[in-house]
Design a protein around this motif. Structure first.
Motif, PDB file in Angstrom:
ATOM      1  N   LEU A 195     -21.444  11.879   3.391  1.00 52.10           N
ATOM      2  CA  LEU A 195     -21.465  11.901   1.930  1.00 52.10           C
ATOM      3  C   LEU A 195     -22.050  13.196   1.372  1.00 52.10           C
ATOM      4  CD1 LEU A 195     -22.690   8.231   1.267  1.00 52.10           C
ATOM      5  CD2 LEU A 195     -20.405   9.134   0.837  1.00 52.10           C
ATOM      6  N   GLU A 196     -22.194  14.202   2.226  1.00 53.47           N
ATOM      7  CA  GLU A 196     -22.796  15.460   1.775  1.00 53.47           C
ATOM      8  C   GLU A 196     -21.990  16.097   0.654  1.00 53.47           C
ATOM      9  OE1 GLU A 196     -25.435  17.079   2.229  1.00 53.47           O
ATOM     10  OE2 GLU A 196     -26.419  16.176   3.963  1.00 53.47           O
ATOM     11  N   ARG A 197     -20.666  16.015   0.744  1.00 59.52           N
ATOM     12  CA  ARG A 197     -19.811  16.698  -0.229  1.00 59.52           C
ATOM     13  C   ARG A 197     -19.958  16.125  -1.634  1.00 59.52           C
ATOM     14  NH1 ARG A 197     -14.660  16.232  -2.205  1.00 59.52           N
ATOM     15  NH2 ARG A 197     -14.367  14.264  -1.106  1.00 59.52           N
ATOM     16  N   CYS A 198     -20.252  14.828  -1.726  1.00 62.71           N
ATOM     17  CA  CYS A 198     -20.333  14.184  -3.042  1.00 62.71           C
ATOM     18  C   CYS A 198     -21.760  13.753  -3.380  1.00 62.71           C
ATOM     19  CB  CYS A 198     -19.403  12.976  -3.091  1.00 62.71           C
ATOM     20  SG  CYS A 198     -19.780  11.705  -1.865  1.00 62.71           S
ATOM     21  N   ARG A 199     -22.730  14.365  -2.734  1.00 60.37           N
ATOM     22  CA  ARG A 199     -24.141  13.988  -2.929  1.00 60.37           C
ATOM     23  C   ARG A 199     -24.525  13.998  -4.405  1.00 60.37           C
ATOM     24  NH1 ARG A 199     -29.425  14.866  -0.297  1.00 60.37           N
ATOM     25  NH2 ARG A 199     -28.381  15.414   1.646  1.00 60.37           N
ATOM     26  N   HIS A 200     -24.084  15.005  -5.147  1.00 63.84           N
ATOM     27  CA  HIS A 200     -24.511  15.170  -6.540  1.00 63.84           C
ATOM     28  C   HIS A 200     -23.411  14.776  -7.530  1.00 63.84           C
ATOM     29  CE1 HIS A 200     -28.099  17.110  -5.060  1.00 63.84           C
ATOM     30  NE2 HIS A 200     -27.380  17.996  -4.405  1.00 63.84           N
ATOM     31  N   THR A 201     -22.442  13.990  -7.074  1.00 66.60           N
ATOM     32  CA  THR A 201     -21.365  13.520  -7.942  1.00 66.60           C
ATOM     33  C   THR A 201     -21.685  12.115  -8.432  1.00 66.60           C
ATOM     34  OG1 THR A 201     -19.785  14.794  -6.622  1.00 66.60           O
ATOM     35  CG2 THR A 201     -18.885  13.123  -8.106  1.00 66.60           C
ATOM     36  N   LYS A 202     -21.375  11.858  -9.698  1.00 61.63           N
ATOM     37  CA  LYS A 202     -21.610  10.518 -10.247  1.00 61.63           C
ATOM     38  C   LYS A 202     -20.718   9.487  -9.554  1.00 61.63           C
ATOM     39  CE  LYS A 202     -23.225  11.729 -14.892  1.00 61.63           C
ATOM     40  NZ  LYS A 202     -22.988  11.570 -16.351  1.00 61.63           N
ATOM     41  N   ILE A 203     -21.221   8.275  -9.468  1.00 59.25           N
ATOM     42  CA  ILE A 203     -20.436   7.195  -8.873  1.00 59.25           C
ATOM     43  C   ILE A 203     -19.165   6.966  -9.684  1.00 59.25           C
ATOM     44  CG2 ILE A 203     -20.393   4.734  -8.333  1.00 59.25           C
ATOM     45  CD1 ILE A 203     -22.113   6.326  -6.439  1.00 59.25           C
ATOM     46  N   GLY A 204     -19.301   6.929 -10.994  1.00 59.80           N
ATOM     47  CA  GLY A 204     -18.148   6.778 -11.868  1.00 59.80           C
ATOM     48  C   GLY A 204     -17.693   5.336 -11.994  1.00 59.80           C
ATOM     49  N   GLY A 205     -16.749   5.149 -12.892  1.00 58.05           N
ATOM     50  CA  GLY A 205     -16.231   3.805 -13.149  1.00 58.05           C
ATOM     51  C   GLY A 205     -15.020   3.883 -14.046  1.00 58.05           C
ATOM     52  N   ALA A 206     -14.837   2.835 -14.853  1.00 63.89           N
ATOM     53  CA  ALA A 206     -13.653   2.764 -15.707  1.00 63.89           C
ATOM     54  C   ALA A 206     -13.638   3.868 -16.758  1.00 63.89           C
ATOM     55  CB  ALA A 206     -13.591   1.391 -16.385  1.00 63.89           C
ATOM     56  N   PHE A 207     -14.817   4.255 -17.258  1.00 67.29           N
ATOM     57  CA  PHE A 207     -14.884   5.245 -18.329  1.00 67.29           C
ATOM     58  C   PHE A 207     -15.559   6.543 -17.895  1.00 67.29           C
ATOM     59  CE2 PHE A 207     -15.159   0.956 -20.193  1.00 67.29           C
ATOM     60  CZ  PHE A 207     -13.995   0.960 -20.931  1.00 67.29           C
ATOM     61  N   VAL A 208     -15.964   6.608 -16.634  1.00 62.38           N
ATOM     62  CA  VAL A 208     -16.656   7.801 -16.134  1.00 62.38           C
ATOM     63  C   VAL A 208     -15.971   8.247 -14.851  1.00 62.38           C
ATOM     64  CG1 VAL A 208     -18.858   8.775 -15.385  1.00 62.38           C
ATOM     65  CG2 VAL A 208     -18.826   6.951 -17.094  1.00 62.38           C
ATOM     66  N   ARG A 209     -15.559   9.493 -14.798  1.00 62.27           N
ATOM     67  CA  ARG A 209     -14.912  10.004 -13.596  1.00 62.27           C
ATOM     68  C   ARG A 209     -15.973  10.232 -12.524  1.00 62.27           C
ATOM     69  NH1 ARG A 209     -10.717  15.140 -13.399  1.00 62.27           N
ATOM     70  NH2 ARG A 209     -10.072  14.865 -11.215  1.00 62.27           N
ATOM     71  N   GLY A 210     -15.661   9.803 -11.304  1.00 62.80           N
ATOM     72  CA  GLY A 210     -16.660   9.905 -10.241  1.00 62.80           C
ATOM     73  C   GLY A 210     -16.049  10.103  -8.878  1.00 62.80           C
ATOM     74  N   VAL A 211     -16.701   9.545  -7.856  1.00 66.15           N
ATOM     75  CA  VAL A 211     -16.303   9.745  -6.466  1.00 66.15           C
ATOM     76  C   VAL A 211     -15.035   8.944  -6.161  1.00 66.15           C
ATOM     77  CG1 VAL A 211     -18.675  10.164  -5.747  1.00 66.15           C
ATOM     78  CG2 VAL A 211     -17.780   7.836  -5.710  1.00 66.15           C
ATOM     79  N   SER A 212     -14.457   9.216  -5.004  1.00 65.83           N
ATOM     80  CA  SER A 212     -13.253   8.502  -4.583  1.00 65.83           C
ATOM     81  C   SER A 212     -13.612   7.097  -4.117  1.00 65.83           C
ATOM     82  CB  SER A 212     -12.558   9.263  -3.459  1.00 65.83           C
ATOM     83  OG  SER A 212     -13.377   9.271  -2.292  1.00 65.83           O
ATOM     84  N   GLY A 213     -12.564   6.281  -3.872  1.00 65.92           N
ATOM     85  CA  GLY A 213     -12.800   4.914  -3.434  1.00 65.92           C
ATOM     86  C   GLY A 213     -13.502   4.830  -2.096  1.00 65.92           C
ATOM     87  N   GLY A 214     -13.110   5.699  -1.148  1.00 61.39           N
ATOM     88  CA  GLY A 214     -13.764   5.700   0.159  1.00 61.39           C
ATOM     89  C   GLY A 214     -15.211   6.129   0.078  1.00 61.39           C
ATOM     90  N   GLU A 215     -15.497   7.126  -0.751  1.00 61.45           N
ATOM     91  CA  GLU A 215     -16.882   7.579  -0.911  1.00 61.45           C
ATOM     92  C   GLU A 215     -17.731   6.516  -1.593  1.00 61.45           C
ATOM     93  OE1 GLU A 215     -15.882  12.379  -1.320  1.00 61.45           O
ATOM     94  OE2 GLU A 215     -15.920  11.083  -3.074  1.00 61.45           O
ATOM     95  N   ARG A 216     -17.130   5.807  -2.549  1.00 63.43           N
ATOM     96  CA  ARG A 216     -17.868   4.735  -3.213  1.00 63.43           C
ATOM     97  C   ARG A 216     -18.191   3.611  -2.220  1.00 63.43           C
ATOM     98  NH1 ARG A 216     -14.516   3.910  -6.840  1.00 63.43           N
ATOM     99  NH2 ARG A 216     -15.439   5.139  -8.513  1.00 63.43           N
ATOM    100  N   LYS A 217     -17.231   3.282  -1.367  1.00 68.79           N
ATOM    101  CA  LYS A 217     -17.466   2.232  -0.382  1.00 68.79           C
ATOM    102  C   LYS A 217     -18.532   2.663   0.632  1.00 68.79           C
ATOM    103  CE  LYS A 217     -15.663  -1.069  -0.251  1.00 68.79           C
ATOM    104  NZ  LYS A 217     -16.044  -2.381  -0.825  1.00 68.79           N
TER     105      LYS A 217
END
Length: 667
Positions: A196-218
């Motif tokens: 998860l190093e690549r997305c360490r400082h990326t927001k999780i995100g959701g319906a109204f917020v752009r964030g990490v991919s599905g695999g990174e979220r899982k």
């Protein structure tokens, strides 16, 4: 020094299975503390051998509509008695999984996979029969901290980054004896382990917020659970919504986690051929019954020996799901099953045949299971081999939750639209009531109207700003309460305190603009008393919104109820109707807007002041104005204490409603 039999057995367990020694003395305690600070630990988590036998689960259903009851009874072959029925979901499931293995639960939708997973994780209670043991020990609350549960839907705060999500979880879940730096080091190790190093400082995100991919979220959800180094990791459909490459990478990560002596159980719907062969064991469920339990690589041979052979090249998972549903297109079947003309009857006959074959094979393998049980009994004390880890205290929980809550809601607190609303409305009202006067009755009535609008604006703004908080966060709250991450009182106190910050800043800014534009009484006591009255209205409205949200926990219903309450308090506030009929007069005494409006009037006016000095009768006292018929302008400030009591009472009721609703809410 003599050694007891229990200590001697525990030492034997440590030597045989390389378990970390439990702390029985100062020296051992230091070793245990030192081990807690390392991750991954030298020997990994304590191994858990999970075994479940004859697990049954029924869920009660209340069907008030006779037609609905008849449909459910027909679909599930249940007996319906006077509008109430029970659905038999699990029907005698049995199985086992060893440390270091991955058990896959497969079956068609509605077969009971997720229900079984929740039962094994201690997430369901009531209506459960059978025996479930962890190292030959029944489930108890102390096991909860050794079990990680990853839900199908990733319940993560969208505004937090991956690192912030794991850091706050580490501060709340890891033992108090670990320092903050040691907890951060563990987070860094997990981020590296889960790629998860690549997305360490990326927001999780959701319906109204752009964030990490599905695999990174899982993977973040998995990291959230393995922070506490669980012995048993349960995952519900971890590959749903992922492409085949991401899903395969996720299973590879689970394999690496299993090699650290973790016991892993996951539900899976229809994995690819490559993924299927990554599992160690398979439990195939059909209509609440098990039809296969054993090594995943042996399942094709098992069903071939029963006469079920695919006639075309097929994915093993697809073949198994066809068997579990009785869909035997392109699958050869035994001679004994052929000849049924009705497709539905044929499918039911096939499923019953597989269930009977499995039961006979399971009873024949009982001796082997008993032989394997003996060495596993030596792990019985492993669950108790280490003292329960003490979590952080209430004030530390409050501090961590306050920082997390403020970080998560900062975008709402510092919203430009919210600032523009407060400033814009203040400027608009200031222009409409520019340099307002109280020289005559009409002018006085206009200024009283401004004061009531101030009451309306901040009541509605605060009420709707707080009524949705708990309905929106109920999933996060249920998940974290199920894991015993913190006390509910710490969460509620931190949430209320953080939300109070914008409820102070914006009213102060609003009044600083409007007060002088409208030329209200320019004395220091009047200004601060008016500001105090506005803040009391805000805090009481906030408490009312929290109470409605906690009692309902539904976004739609909470909004409707808030609208009704606002309308009720608006009409009984004392501006539109001053002389309310006696039979309904009690409503104004429960309306905080009534007390808030009276307090604002007392802050701005006094009975000895005069107005309408140009009339024939000369100057008149303000108290004689029809606008103050029901208000004693010199009657003291008892409204302050009433509003404070209401604000406190509403919050206490909100806390108890939240406590009651969350305790019985499943995830």
């Amino acid at each position: 020094m003599e050694i007891s039999d229990e200590q001697r057995m525990e030492m034997s367990i440590v030597e045989r299975h390389h378990l970390p020694p439990s702390s029985h003395g100062n020296g051992d305690a230091e070793t245990d503390v030192e081990e807690e600070h390392l991750w991954p630990t030298k020997d990994g988590p304590l191994p858990i051998f999970l075994k479940f036998e004859n697990v049954e689960y029924r869920v009660k259903m209340t069907l008030k509509n006779p037609l609905t009851a008849a449909r459910v009874a027909f679909a599930s072959h249940m007996r319906v008695d006077q509008g109430s029925s029970s659905k038999h979901i699990l029907k005698g499931i049995a199985g086992s999984v060893d440390p270091g293995e991955i058990l896959a639960l497969m079956g068609p939708s509605g077969s009971g996979k997720t229900t079984l997973l929740k039962i094994l994780g201690g997430r369901l209670s009531g209506g459960i029969k059978g025996q479930i043991t962890y190292n030959d020990t029944p489930y108890n609350p102390h096991l909860k901290k050794r079990i990680g549960f990853v839900t199908q839907d990733d319940v993560l705060f969208p505004q937090l980054t991956v690192e912030e999500t794991l850091v706050f979880a580490a501060f709340l879940r890891l033992p108090a004896r670990m320092s903050k730096q040691q907890k951060r080091d563990r987070v860094d190790a997990i981020i590296t382990e889960l790629n998860l190093e690549r997305c360490r400082h990326t927001k999780i995100g959701g319906a109204f917020v752009r964030g990490v991919s599905g695999g990174e979220r899982k993977r973040t959800s998995i990291g959230y659970e393995i922070l506490v180094d669980p012995s048993l990791l349960l995952l519900d459909e971890p590959t749903s919504g992922l492409d085949s490459t991401s899903a395969s990478k996720l299973i590879l990560i689970l394999q690496r986690l299993a090699k650290t002596r973790r016991t892993i159980i996951t539900t899976i719907h229809q994995p690819s051929s490559r993924m299927f062969h990554m599992f160690d064991k398979l439990l195939l469920i059909s209509d609440g019954h098990a039809i296969y339990h054993g090594k995943a690589r042996d399942c094709m041979h098992h069903f071939s020996s029963l006469g079920f052979v695919p006639e075309i090249p097929m994915n093993p998972a697809e073949f198994l799901l066809d068997l579990a549903t009785g869909n035997l297109d392109d699958i050869s079947v035994p001679e004994a099953l052929r000849g049924s003309p009705d497709p539905q009857e044929f499918r039911s006959h096939v499923i019953r045949h597989l269930q009977l074959k499995y039961r006979s094979a399971a009873s024949a393998g009982g001796a082997e299971a008993a032989a394997r049980r003996a060495p596993m009994e030596q792990l019985r004390l492993a669950v108790r081999a280490r003292k329960d880890r003490r979590g952080i205290g209430w004030f530390q929980q409050f501090a961590v939750l306050s920082r997390r809550t403020f970080r998560e809601r900062a975008s709402d607190y510092l919203d430009k639209m919210r600032l523009a609303q407060a400033v814009g409305v203040a400027l608009l009202l200031g222009l409409l009531w520019w340099k307002s006067k109280t020289g005559n009755e009409a002018q006085l009535r206009d200024q009283v109207g401004l004061i009531f609008y101030i009451c309306i604006f901040w009541t509605s703004s605060s009420l709707f700003g707080s009524v949705y908080v708990f309905p929106f966060e109920k999933l996060y709250l249920v998940k974290e309460r199920k894991a015993d991450m913190y006390r509910l009182s710490a969460y509620y106190a931190s949430s209320t305190l953080c939300d109070a910050v914008p409820h102070v800043v914006y009213p102060v800014l609003f009044m600083a603009i409007l007060y002088f534009m409208a030329d209200l009484r320019r004395t220091v006591p009047c200004f601060f008393l008016t500001l105090l009255a506005t803040l009391l209205i805000v805090f009481t409205s906030q408490g009312t919104g929290e109470l409605l949200g906690a009692a309902i926990l539904s976004v739609k219903r909470a909004g409707v109820m808030a609208s009704l309450v606002l309308m009720l308090f608006l009409l009984t506030g004392g501006y539109y109707v001053q002389h309310i009929p006696k039979f309904i007069r009690w409503l104004k005494y429960v309306s905080f807007m009534h007390y808030g409006f009276n307090l604002l009037l007392k802050a701005q006016y006094h009975g000895h002041l005069t107005y309408d000095c140009g009339s024939r009768g000369g100057c008149q006292r303000l108290q004689s104005s029809p606008s103050f018929d029901t208000v004693d302008l010199d009657g003291g400030m008892r409204e302050v204490w009433i509003l404070l009591a209401m604000a406190l009472a509403y919050r206490l009721l909100a806390y108890f409603c939240l406590l009651k609703r969350i305790s019985f809410m499943p995830l």
